[in-house]
Write a protein that holds these residues in place. Sequence first.
Motif, short mmCIF file in Angstrom:
data_model
loop_
_atom_site.label_atom_id
_atom_site.label_comp_id
_atom_site.label_asym_id
_atom_site.label_seq_id
_atom_site.Cartn_x
_atom_site.Cartn_y
_atom_site.Cartn_z
N ALA A 3 0.84 -1.20 0.00
CA ALA A 3 0.00 0.00 0.00
C ALA A 3 0.88 1.25 0.00
N SER A 46 -11.41 -5.36 -2.93
CA SER A 46 -10.56 -5.67 -1.77
C SER A 46 -9.08 -5.51 -2.09
N ALA A 49 -8.28 -1.83 -2.30
CA ALA A 49 -8.25 -1.26 -0.94
C ALA A 49 -6.92 -1.57 -0.25
N ALA A 50 -6.40 -2.76 -0.47
CA ALA A 50 -5.14 -3.16 0.15
C ALA A 50 -3.96 -2.34 -0.37
N PRO A 53 -3.95 3.90 1.04
CA PRO A 53 -3.82 4.23 2.46
C PRO A 53 -5.10 3.82 3.20
N GLU A 54 -4.96 3.43 4.46
CA GLU A 54 -6.09 2.90 5.23
C GLU A 54 -7.32 3.81 5.21
N THR A 55 -7.10 5.11 5.36
CA THR A 55 -8.22 6.07 5.36
C THR A 55 -9.06 5.91 4.10
N ALA A 57 -8.89 3.32 1.93
CA ALA A 57 -9.36 1.93 1.80
C ALA A 57 -10.72 1.78 2.47
N LEU A 58 -10.88 2.36 3.65
CA LEU A 58 -12.15 2.26 4.37
C LEU A 58 -13.27 2.95 3.61
#
Length: 132
Positions: A3, A46, A49-50, A53-55, A57-58
Amino acid sequence: MAAIGLEEFLEHVRERGEYDTRQEAERAARVVLALLGAHIFGEERSELAARLPETFALILLNPLPAAEPLDPERFVRATAAWIEGATEETAKWDVGAVLSVVAESAGDDLTQRLLLQLPVGYDLLFGRPQLA
């Protein structure tokens, strides 16, 4: 493929969109990824998303459900509707800035698989007409 970091992702979007601030880049990324997440599904969503960045991805993984797939023009209009003060022209710029960085983060193989899930014409929004 690992990521991309939040700061690096936003800096690429800021540069690509020629935004004055990180906040403008972040606003565009949030809107475009929320809309995109409603149009892609399964393993590809999915996998993408991986690589984000996490923000983001959510946001991608928890979209508002789409009533129907939006063609590229309607996707741009929807983006304009969600960004205060945006026009269709500025929204097209926003979409291109975000999705071209998304395509780079995803790589050609995943981007191609994502494009297969989307209506014809999204390849141009992703800045990847060669993958059409």
